[in-house]
Design a protein around this motif. Structure first.
Motif, short mmCIF file in Angstrom:
data_model
loop_
_atom_site.label_atom_id
_atom_site.label_comp_id
_atom_site.label_asym_id
_atom_site.label_seq_id
_atom_site.Cartn_x
_atom_site.Cartn_y
_atom_site.Cartn_z
N UNK A 84 0.86 -1.19 0.00
CA UNK A 84 0.00 0.00 0.00
C UNK A 84 0.89 1.24 0.00
N UNK A 85 0.70 2.10 -0.99
CA UNK A 85 1.42 3.36 -1.05
C UNK A 85 0.37 4.46 -1.02
N UNK A 86 0.49 5.34 -0.04
CA UNK A 86 -0.42 6.49 0.07
C UNK A 86 0.44 7.73 -0.06
N UNK A 87 0.18 8.48 -1.11
CA UNK A 87 0.98 9.66 -1.43
C UNK A 87 0.30 10.93 -0.93
N UNK A 133 -1.53 10.18 -5.10
CA UNK A 133 -1.15 9.17 -6.09
C UNK A 133 -1.03 7.84 -5.35
N UNK A 134 -2.15 7.25 -5.00
CA UNK A 134 -2.17 6.04 -4.17
C UNK A 134 -2.07 4.79 -5.02
N UNK A 135 -1.39 3.78 -4.46
CA UNK A 135 -1.19 2.51 -5.15
C UNK A 135 -1.53 1.38 -4.18
N UNK A 136 -2.26 0.39 -4.68
CA UNK A 136 -2.55 -0.82 -3.92
C UNK A 136 -2.22 -2.01 -4.81
N UNK A 148 10.91 6.72 -9.25
CA UNK A 148 12.21 6.41 -8.65
C UNK A 148 12.31 6.90 -7.21
N UNK A 149 11.80 8.10 -6.95
CA UNK A 149 11.89 8.65 -5.59
C UNK A 149 11.09 7.84 -4.58
N UNK A 150 10.06 7.12 -5.04
CA UNK A 150 9.24 6.34 -4.13
C UNK A 150 9.84 4.97 -3.82
N UNK A 151 10.62 4.42 -4.73
CA UNK A 151 11.13 3.06 -4.53
C UNK A 151 12.60 3.00 -4.18
N UNK A 152 13.31 4.11 -4.27
CA UNK A 152 14.76 4.07 -4.06
C UNK A 152 15.14 3.62 -2.65
N UNK A 153 14.30 3.87 -1.65
CA UNK A 153 14.63 3.50 -0.28
C UNK A 153 14.00 2.19 0.17
#
Length: 126
Positions: free
Chosen positions: A51-54, A58-61, A87-92
């Motif tokens: 779950x990504x809540x931006x 820009x939310x992703x499930x 890239x900025x969301x997955x780099x870490x």
């Protein structure tokens, strides 16, 4: 089985059995239930939930069966890392940590990240 557990709890309330004996009885009931027609889920039947809540909404499930997770994680992370917008969301995100958790059959939440700008990433196995 719910009714049987309620009976055990009533017996505790009435003082007919102590808490230790009640615990044993409930464990026996649970073992009997898991041995019945509904077999417990094997680890490979579980699901990895991302779950990504931006902060920008820009939310992703993403829900993936564990059977597909290893391949999809490696490919997905590689693809997302090469797209400038993601890239900025997955780099870490430490994919090796997630893969290790899967190999060790970990359940529950394995990643919980909250950024300073309000973005959150949560990874669980259920």
């Amino acid at each position: 089985m719910k009714a049987e557990i309620e009976k055990v709890l009533t017996m505790v309330q009435e003082g007919k059995v102590d808490a230790a004996k009640a615990s044993e009885l409930i464990q026996v009931l649970n073992k009997r239930e898991s041995g019945s027609s509904t077999s417990p889920k094997s680890y490979t039947d579980k699901t990895l939930k991302v779950r990504v809540v931006s902060a920008e909404n820009d939310n992703v499930t993403v829900n993936l069966p564990i059977k597909l997770v290893k391949v999809v994680l490696m490919a997905g992370h590689s693809i997302a890392s090469s797209i400038p917008q993601s890239e900025k969301y997955v780099k870490d995100i430490d994919i090796s940590l997630i893969l290790e958790a899967i190999e060790n059959e970990l359940d529950g939440q394995i990643v919980d990240v909250k950024s300073a700008n309000g973005d959150t990433v949560s990874v669980t196995i259920e």
